[in-house]
Design a protein around this motif. Structure first.
Motif, mmCIF file in Angstrom:
data_model
loop_
_atom_site.group_PDB
_atom_site.id
_atom_site.type_symbol
_atom_site.label_atom_id
_atom_site.label_comp_id
_atom_site.label_asym_id
_atom_site.label_seq_id
_atom_site.Cartn_x
_atom_site.Cartn_y
_atom_site.Cartn_z
ATOM 1 N N ARG A 1 6.693 16.314 -3.207
ATOM 2 C CA ARG A 1 5.924 17.315 -3.934
ATOM 3 C C ARG A 1 4.496 17.400 -3.390
ATOM 4 N NH1 ARG A 1 2.731 18.888 -7.996
ATOM 5 N NH2 ARG A 1 3.503 20.508 -9.431
ATOM 6 N N GLY A 2 3.947 16.265 -2.990
ATOM 7 C CA GLY A 2 2.606 16.251 -2.400
ATOM 8 C C GLY A 2 2.558 17.032 -1.099
ATOM 9 N N VAL A 3 3.615 16.891 -0.269
ATOM 10 C CA VAL A 3 3.672 17.657 0.984
ATOM 11 C C VAL A 3 3.714 19.151 0.676
ATOM 12 C CG1 VAL A 3 5.002 18.098 3.082
ATOM 13 C CG2 VAL A 3 4.796 15.758 2.207
ATOM 14 N N ALA A 4 4.494 19.504 -0.352
ATOM 15 C CA ALA A 4 4.555 20.914 -0.751
ATOM 16 C C ALA A 4 3.199 21.398 -1.248
ATOM 17 C CB ALA A 4 5.611 21.089 -1.843
ATOM 18 N N LEU A 5 2.502 20.570 -2.005
ATOM 19 C CA LEU A 5 1.175 20.928 -2.510
ATOM 20 C C LEU A 5 0.210 21.215 -1.364
ATOM 21 C CD1 LEU A 5 -0.614 21.085 -5.116
ATOM 22 C CD2 LEU A 5 -1.253 18.701 -4.631
ATOM 23 N N VAL A 6 0.274 20.389 -0.334
ATOM 24 C CA VAL A 6 -0.601 20.604 0.831
ATOM 25 C C VAL A 6 -0.237 21.904 1.535
ATOM 26 C CG1 VAL A 6 -1.300 19.706 3.076
ATOM 27 C CG2 VAL A 6 -1.002 18.137 1.148
ATOM 28 N N ALA A 7 1.049 22.142 1.740
ATOM 29 C CA ALA A 7 1.476 23.365 2.443
ATOM 30 C C ALA A 7 1.002 24.613 1.712
ATOM 31 C CB ALA A 7 2.994 23.380 2.592
ATOM 32 N N VAL A 8 1.136 24.611 0.394
ATOM 33 C CA VAL A 8 0.741 25.782 -0.395
ATOM 34 C C VAL A 8 -0.769 25.996 -0.321
ATOM 35 C CG1 VAL A 8 0.525 26.660 -2.753
ATOM 36 C CG2 VAL A 8 2.709 25.760 -1.939
ATOM 37 N N ASN A 9 -1.543 24.931 -0.487
ATOM 38 C CA ASN A 9 -2.999 25.091 -0.517
ATOM 39 C C ASN A 9 -3.603 25.286 0.867
ATOM 40 O OD1 ASN A 9 -4.136 24.682 -3.415
ATOM 41 N ND2 ASN A 9 -2.482 23.183 -3.230
ATOM 42 N N ALA A 10 -3.030 24.630 1.876
ATOM 43 C CA ALA A 10 -3.532 24.849 3.236
ATOM 44 C C ALA A 10 -3.244 26.271 3.696
ATOM 45 C CB ALA A 10 -2.906 23.843 4.196
ATOM 46 N N SER A 11 -2.065 26.782 3.336
ATOM 47 C CA SER A 11 -1.751 28.163 3.700
ATOM 48 C C SER A 11 -2.645 29.134 2.928
ATOM 49 C CB SER A 11 -0.272 28.473 3.431
ATOM 50 O OG SER A 11 0.053 28.339 2.063
ATOM 51 N N HIS A 12 -2.944 28.802 1.674
ATOM 52 C CA HIS A 12 -3.864 29.638 0.895
ATOM 53 C C HIS A 12 -5.234 29.696 1.569
ATOM 54 C CE1 HIS A 12 -6.152 31.266 -2.447
ATOM 55 N NE2 HIS A 12 -6.949 30.210 -2.409
ATOM 56 N N HIS A 13 -5.690 28.551 2.047
ATOM 57 C CA HIS A 13 -6.974 28.505 2.754
ATOM 58 C C HIS A 13 -6.970 29.446 3.951
ATOM 59 C CE1 HIS A 13 -9.331 26.739 6.159
ATOM 60 N NE2 HIS A 13 -10.283 26.816 5.266
ATOM 61 N N GLU A 14 -5.910 29.431 4.733
ATOM 62 C CA GLU A 14 -5.835 30.302 5.913
ATOM 63 C C GLU A 14 -5.711 31.775 5.516
ATOM 64 O OE1 GLU A 14 -6.367 27.043 8.339
ATOM 65 O OE2 GLU A 14 -6.566 29.189 8.686
ATOM 66 N N LEU A 15 -5.007 32.059 4.436
ATOM 67 C CA LEU A 15 -4.912 33.445 3.967
ATOM 68 C C LEU A 15 -6.280 33.979 3.552
ATOM 69 C CD1 LEU A 15 -1.651 33.358 1.802
ATOM 70 C CD2 LEU A 15 -1.933 34.304 4.093
ATOM 71 N N GLU A 16 -7.070 33.141 2.893
ATOM 72 C CA GLU A 16 -8.405 33.565 2.486
ATOM 73 C C GLU A 16 -9.277 33.902 3.695
ATOM 74 O OE1 GLU A 16 -10.012 33.639 -0.979
ATOM 75 O OE2 GLU A 16 -7.918 34.263 -0.905
ATOM 76 N N ARG A 17 -9.009 33.239 4.803
ATOM 77 C CA ARG A 17 -9.770 33.500 6.032
ATOM 78 C C ARG A 17 -9.095 34.551 6.914
ATOM 79 N NH1 ARG A 17 -12.754 31.242 3.083
ATOM 80 N NH2 ARG A 17 -13.878 29.291 3.468
ATOM 81 N N ARG A 18 -8.002 35.142 6.417
ATOM 82 C CA ARG A 18 -7.240 36.154 7.139
ATOM 83 C C ARG A 18 -6.597 35.598 8.411
ATOM 84 N NH1 ARG A 18 -11.325 41.401 6.913
ATOM 85 N NH2 ARG A 18 -11.461 41.569 4.672
ATOM 86 N N ASN A 19 -6.365 34.310 8.430
ATOM 87 C CA ASN A 19 -5.647 33.677 9.542
ATOM 88 C C ASN A 19 -4.159 33.664 9.187
ATOM 89 O OD1 ASN A 19 -8.088 33.143 10.856
ATOM 90 N ND2 ASN A 19 -8.324 31.195 9.790
ATOM 91 N N TYR A 20 -3.530 34.832 9.218
ATOM 92 C CA TYR A 20 -2.176 34.968 8.706
ATOM 93 C C TYR A 20 -1.159 34.196 9.536
ATOM 94 C CZ TYR A 20 -4.459 38.663 6.102
ATOM 95 O OH TYR A 20 -5.311 39.357 5.287
#
Length: 522
Positions: free
Chosen positions: A111-130
């Motif tokens: 679950r921790g790995v999933a938490l990182v994937a979701v939040n790290a991807s959110h970080h990149e989306l906010e920066r438009r690094n799709y």
């Protein structure tokens, strides 16, 4: 801020104080303190109190590391990563996500790995690094930890994961930023994720917290834009704006306006696109949401350019540059902001080229302006001095003041726009028509003798005179007078323009609707 907005802000401040008290309570366990610090961090981010957010996130990590609880430490590092993201320390945020990933994998915390994937991807989306966001999500999907999303306690995480998939892949597909080999597989992933998000919204939409509803509508709007369903995109964009406005969600409302501006632009409603983008600019201006103020101006500049309002587009882009400089000064101690500014500069480079072109065009007619004409004349003058003469013609619409006085300036503007359209259709691709101002134009004929240029102008004169202007104003008739001169190197540019102007004066004096060369009437 509206009264509901003030009430919501007061409620959030009260909740933040309660959480800070819980985190400091002597009787609280380490886990309770970590979770209280985490929730306090998220509330402080919502309130844009970034100093408090960083304080709470650092305390969260410190308390977590006083325990041997690896999953708790993972949560703490993700929390710090999100706080660093808000202060534009992208390198720091990525470092914290990497630390959380390593801790989760070492402890077998799926679950921790999933938490990182979701939040790290959110970080990149906010920066438009799709692309990078999509890579985070793809790596997790193919990892041995992907089953964690199917656990009952991962429901919210699973929903956010699918939202991120929709946003990342829809943007990559719309931008054409995937290789042909990768497109079919990504389209399938997008459809699957969008279906999951849509089912969630149909099932729970009315009961969803506004933040969740906003995220869902944002994702589904992008999916609708990619699939070409503009009607559905507009419905969801309107709902997105309404929900965030009703809930007085500060930043999310401005972002919803930008999303709807994009939909308006896709439907061809440029007035709606400009209206929403301008509203977002005014909404974000003066707030701590500096990056979104910049993005709002970018959207407005693009809408102005598409609408042919080139001067306003250029001025708005200049405001973007000034705001980016202000961001850099405000966060100069944050090393990661340099990357943000560099990204902004890269994105602005393409726009700057388009807007610099736009600044060289007449905002009413779209014709090149005096600056362009002089640039071309200088190039042709250099050629003329090497034995390659050209010709120019000054054109003045006859009795144009009477058109404005009789029919009004809106009709006058329509006459100028139609004049440019008619003349362009009668010119070759090598000739240049530019508006000098008012009803005055210049036509440049590269490497053409004055006799041939005069014949071409006679054709232009006939085109104007014989055209039907009834669609502009019933009974209206338009004609033009031309003065033609050779750009042969014998006279400088100023002298050539004066010769053409004298010939134009002679055409007017001879009764108008004529072509006169520096050597006689044509």
């Amino acid at each position: 801020m509206t009264a509901p907005g003030h009430r919501r802000m007061a409620t959030l401040l009260q909740e933040l104080n309660v959480l800070r008290a819980q985190a400091a309570a002597p009787e609280a366990s380490a886990e309770q303190r970590v979770l209280a610090h985490r929730d306090a961090t998220y509330l402080a981010i919502d309130l844009k109190d970034l100093a408090v957010a960083m304080e709470q996130a650092l305390l969260c990590v410190r308390v977590a590391h006083s325990t041997d609880d690896a999953p708790l430490q993972v949560k703490a590092h993700v929390t710090l990563g999100l706080a660093l993201m808000e202060v534009f320390d992208d390198q720091g945020a990525q470092r914290e996500f990497a630390t959380a990933q390593a801790l989760a994998e070492e402890a077998g915390d799926a679950r921790g790995v999933a938490l990182v994937a979701v939040n790290a991807s959110h970080h990149e989306l906010e920066r438009r690094n799709y692309r990078r966001a999509a890579q985070y999500l793809e790596d997790f999907t193919t990892s041995p930890y992907q089953a964690a999303l199917r656990r009952p306690d991962a429901r919210s995480l699973r929903q956010t994961f699918y939202i991120n998939v929709v946003v990342a892949i829809a943007e990559l597909l719309m931008a054409g930023d995937l290789s042909p080999v990768d497109v079919p597989q990504n389209e399938a992933h997008l459809q699957e994720a969008a279906a999951e998000v849509a089912r969630w919204y149909r099932r729970e939409g009315p009961q969803m917290p506004p933040q969740d509803a906003a995220a869902v509508l944002d994702a589904l709007t992008r999916h609708a834009l990619w699939s070409g369903d503009l009607g559905a995109a507009m419905i969801m964009a309107n709902d997105h704006v309404r929900i965030t406005q009703d809930a007085s969600l500060p930043v999310l409302y401005g972002r919803a306006l930008l999303d709807r501006s994009r939909v308006h632009a896709c439907t061809g409603d440029l007035i709606g696109a400009m209206r929403d983008a301008d509203h977002a600019v005014r909404y974000f201006e003066g707030t701590v949401a500096g990056l979104w103020a910049v993005r709002s101006r970018e959207t407005l500049a693009a809408a102005y350019a598409r609408a042919g309002r080139y001067r306003e587009a250029f001025e708005t882009q200049l405001a973007v540059t000034r705001r980016v400089e202000e961001l850099y000064r405000d966060y100069h101690q944050q090393r990661a902001l340099v990357s943000q500014v560099e990204q902004q500069a890269r994105e602005a480079e393409v726009r700057a080229h388009a807007l610099s072109e736009a600044a060289l065009r007449d905002p009413l007619t779209g014709a090149p302006n005096r600056t362009v004409a002089m640039q071309v004349l200088h190039r042709l003058y250099d050629r003329a001095q090497r034995g390659q003469p050209s010709a120019i013609a000054l054109l003045d619409l006859d009795r144009f003041k009477g058109v404005n006085d009789t029919h009004g300036h809106l009709v006058g503007d329509a006459v100028l726009i139609e004049t440019v359209r008619l003349l362009r259709s009668a010119l070759s691709e090598h000739d240049l028509l530019a508006r000098l101002g008012g009803e005055e134009f210049i036509v440049i004929f590269p490497e053409m003798a004055i006799e041939a240029a005069a014949e071409r102008c006679a054709h232009l004169r006939d085109t104007l005179h014989r055209a039907s202007w009834d669609a502009v104003a019933p009974g209206l008739g338009i004609s033009g007078s031309f003065g033609v001169a050779a750009l042969d190197g014998g006279r400088d540019i100023t002298g050539t323009l004066r010769a053409a102007d004298r010939a134009l004066y002679e055409a007017k004096a001879a009764g108008r609707n004529r072509v006169v060369t520096a050597a006689g009437v044509a």
